[in-house]
Design a protein around this motif. Structure first.
Motif, PDB file in Angstrom:
ATOM      1  N   GLY A  85       0.768  -1.111  -0.192  1.00 45.30           N
ATOM      2  CA  GLY A  85      -0.354   0.064   0.288  1.00 45.30           C
ATOM      3  C   GLY A  85       1.112   1.325   0.197  1.00 45.30           C
ATOM      4  N   ARG A  86       0.471   2.507  -0.828  1.00 43.29           N
ATOM      5  CA  ARG A  86       1.287   3.606  -0.707  1.00 43.29           C
ATOM      6  C   ARG A  86       0.366   4.688  -0.672  1.00 43.29           C
ATOM      7  N   ASN A  87      -0.047   5.685   0.063  1.00 41.18           N
ATOM      8  CA  ASN A  87      -0.333   6.763   0.020  1.00 41.18           C
ATOM      9  C   ASN A  87       0.551   8.142   0.999  1.00 41.18           C
ATOM     10  N   TYR A  88       0.730   8.805   1.497  1.00 40.98           N
ATOM     11  CA  TYR A  88       1.003  10.120   2.196  1.00 40.98           C
ATOM     12  C   TYR A  88       3.468   9.332   2.204  1.00 40.98           C
ATOM     13  N   HIS A  89       3.927  10.342   1.156  1.00 42.06           N
ATOM     14  CA  HIS A  89       5.370  10.292   1.310  1.00 42.06           C
ATOM     15  C   HIS A  89       5.603   8.885  -0.155  1.00 42.06           C
ATOM     16  N   SER A  90       4.926   8.827  -0.470  1.00 41.12           N
ATOM     17  CA  SER A  90       5.102   7.978  -1.680  1.00 41.12           C
ATOM     18  C   SER A  90       5.516   8.559  -3.209  1.00 41.12           C
ATOM     19  N   GLU A  91       6.480   8.334  -4.027  1.00 43.15           N
ATOM     20  CA  GLU A  91       6.420   8.482  -5.070  1.00 43.15           C
ATOM     21  C   GLU A  91       6.741   7.422  -6.188  1.00 43.15           C
ATOM     22  N   ALA A  92       6.916   7.616  -7.231  1.00 39.45           N
ATOM     23  CA  ALA A  92       6.860   6.648  -8.113  1.00 39.45           C
ATOM     24  C   ALA A  92       8.197   7.155  -9.726  1.00 39.45           C
ATOM     25  N   LEU A  93       8.521   6.231 -10.082  1.00 41.82           N
ATOM     26  CA  LEU A  93       9.485   6.384 -11.402  1.00 41.82           C
ATOM     27  C   LEU A  93      10.120   5.504 -12.418  1.00 41.82           C
ATOM     28  N   LEU A  94       9.533   5.925 -13.744  1.00 40.50           N
ATOM     29  CA  LEU A  94      10.083   5.535 -14.560  1.00 40.50           C
ATOM     30  C   LEU A  94      11.719   5.226 -14.728  1.00 40.50           C
TER      31      LEU A  94
END
Length: 645
Positions: A495-504
């Protein structure tokens, strides 16, 4: 929107597992559940499933390299810089334990990076030479009202001496007429007073200069509270200095103290893998947005300042050639506003933001012209008051100038959330948002990542504020701008909520980091724990057979309007080439990502040429990933290109 069936039919059935499921269902629900999970694990690992929905896997992050990933930045070396700073951990902050980790996805190896300051909740942007600018961070953690022990607030330090500036160190004592003493929490420099000629016999008028610093009472308790404007003597000064330099404060109380920002800025060099301090900003900033402009300079806006208030529109620009800052047009925005460069000195603000600031100020989407400092609001957005913690993305290809807003929550800790998406065409004569397809659920903290095949991958998020009520949403989907539809993707396991990030990543996968839930259970009775696992998604295109090859065919440094030569075994197989700016993400906002379509010419000798658009606003100077996509939508691995301007 098409929904993924809960159990897609596989061509071959695992008879033993199916029999176990049937038997368990007749005898023991617990056993049945175990068998169903086993079948699901089997099913999601089948080639047919992966080719349709993609596949998730956890990265092997050794314990000694684990950290609370607040910022994730892709470097032109192919490595990912993960910055925690103090990582929303006040004990680490007080102990000066600031962390960064460098991850190499190609080898799944890690390295600790010496971190010189608390970059927790800073801003960052890619620079023209491939370095990364990180500006701002944390000077002080918030303290809730009941926990504030010493009265404090803003002190204006005045200087009436026109001949000399003065610097006061942290801990300088300011004494009230009543004898109550306050100590500065940071150092402060007060410029010399200004001399203004009066035009009368060579006389001049002296206007006192001033600088602001946060102070706290030396003693605990309510005796340090005051609501009256008073002048404070600065201890240690004598003679004329004692007359010319003094403090002024209006209110010093025991109110809640918000986070406070810092002015420090650093460049991170992907080659040396080190931070170097550069010129400090004029304003302290915590939660700022940094945007690279068409000339390679970087615009910094918003953030909480050195007394915990939203910076009141005092923006500034960083010049990487001189490593110094200068004033920019004044305009107010809430913290971490989502900006998109749409023209030379033109910015589109989608309305997405990360939270701090009043509900009725600076939240309307619009176009900001930096030359004239004019702001043109853009309407048509449904649920405009539910934009906080929403996701925004410049849809691929960037030439279309279409921006999409996805989901979002109400201001502050509001329980409101929305499944709304909306799209604005900034090339239209009269731009306005139009409704896009709905997301499967009302959601905030959704991460959106541009893929090389001109789609957008979205994942994670929660229904409640910071995942309250165990409301994380374990769903992913892929948006196709051409069809204007979502297609379901494989479900993440984290699970991901606040203070999450994603990159290619350069190999076409998507890495997802972080998450900072308030609570760990549905009843909100147990404190949450920061998610340190890294989960990596392999999109469906990576499960559809062999990939096209791509390699540099010569120089990889290209000017705007120039061509770059690329080598590939079968040029006829390539349908398009995209130039993708590496992401730099935090708080479900990516400051840099964009995908630009390149005109290509196929050659018969195993090469093709790709022309970079002659538009620095479309292709801000810097490092990019060039990716070739074949007729099946399968991308090559990236080749790094330098658009030098």
């Amino acid at each position: 929107m098409a929904q993924r069936p809960s159990r897609p039919t596989a061509r071959k059935t695992l008879l033993g597992v199916a029999a176990a499921v049937t038997l368990a269902a007749l005898n023991a629900p617990a056993v049945a559940g175990f068998a169903q999970d086993a079948y699901h694990r089997y099913e999601i690992n089948q080639p047919e499933y992966k080719a349709k929905y993609g596949h998730w896997a956890l990265a092997s992050l050794p314990e000694k390299y684990q950290l609370n990933s607040i910022h994730a930045i892709l470097l032109h070396t192919g490595k990912v810089l993960l910055i925690a700073g103090s990582g929303n951990n006040v004990k680490l902050f007080e102990g000066g334990a600031f962390k960064s980790t460098l991850w190499d996805p190609s080898t799944d190896t890690f390295k600790k990076i010496d971190t010189p300051n608390d970059m927790f909740c800073a801003g960052h942007a890619q620079l023209p030479d491939g370095k990364v600018l990180i500006a701002g961070g944390t000077a002080r953690y918030e303290v809730l009202k009941g926990d504030v022990k010493r009265a404090g607030g803003a002190m204006l330090v005045k200087n009436e001496n026109p001949d000399r500036a003065h610097t006061f160190p942290k801990g300088t004592v300011f004494r009230a007429p009543s004898g109550v003493e306050y100590r500065s929490q940071f150092s402060v420099r007060v410029p010399a007073a200004k001399k203004v000629p009066t035009g009368q016999g060579g006389n001049v008028k002296v206007t006192a200069s001033e600088a602001r610093v946060f102070v706290e009472a030396a003693d605990k308790g309510p005796l340090g509270m005051t609501n009256t404007t008073e002048q404070y003597a600065i201890q240690g000064l004598k003679g004329e200095d004692a007359d010319n330099l003094y403090g002024i404060a209006n209110k010093l109380g025991l109110d809640k103290k918000d986070f406070q920002g810092i002015k420090d800025a650093y460049e991170f060099d992907p080659v040396t893998e080190k931070y170097t301090r550069v010129g400090s900003m004029r304003e302290a900033r915590w939660y700022p947005t940094l945007t690279t402009l068409s000339d390679g300079r970087v615009l910094a806006v918003s953030g909480l300042d050195d007394i915990g208030q939203v910076v009141p529109g005092k923006n500034e620009v960083y010049d990487p050639r001189t490593q110094t800052w200068s004033p920019a047009p004044t305009r107010y925005f809430p913290t971490y506003p989502s900006f998109f460069l749409t023209g030379r000195r033109k910015i589109f603000y989608s309305g997405s933001n990360a939270g701090y600031g009043p509900a009725g100020k600076g939240r309307k989407p619009g176009l900001w012209d930096l030359r004239s400092n004019t702001f043109t609001p853009i309407g048509g957005l449904k649920d405009p008051d539910i934009l906080e913690t929403s996701s925004s993305v410049l849809l691929p290809p960037a030439q279309d100038k279409k921006v999409m807003v996805l989901g979002g929550g109400g201001v502050g800790e509001s329980p409101a959330a929305t499944s709304r998406t909306a799209i604005v065409d900034l090339d239209a004569e009269h731009p306005a948002f139009t409704a896009g397809p709905r997301l499967p659920k009302s959601i905030r903290y959704l991460n959106s990542v541009i893929l090389p095949d001109d789609t957008v991958f979205t994942t994670g998020g929660s229904r409640g504020y910071r995942g309250k009520g165990a409301s994380d949403i374990l769903k992913s989907q892929i948006y196709d701008p051409h069809k204007n539809t979502f297609a379901p993707a494989a479900d993440p396991t984290v699970g991901r909520n606040y203070h999450s990030e994603a990159l290619l990543l350069p190999d076409g996968r998507v890495a997802v980091f972080g998450s900072d839930p308030l609570f760990a259970d549905r009843a909100d009775s147990r404190a949450g724990r920061f998610e340190q696992r890294v989960e990596v998604f392999s999109p469906p295109y990576l499960h559809r057979g062999d990939r096209p090859d791509l390699a540099p065919g010569g120089r990889t440094d290209v000017e705007h309007g120039g061509e770059v030569v690329l080598r590939t075994a079968d040029p006829a197989r390539i349908s398009r080439v995209r130039l993708i700016r590496p992401g730099s993400a935090t708080h479900v906002t990516d400051f840099d990502q964009r995908s630009v379509a390149l005109d290509i010419t196929r050659r018969g000798n195993g090469t093709l040429t790709a022309r970079v658009p002659n538009d620095a606003a479309l292709v801000p100077p810097g490092r990019y990933m060039a990716v070739a996509v074949d007729t099946r939508g399968v991308p090559s691995r990236a080749v790094w290109i330098h658009a030098s301007g």
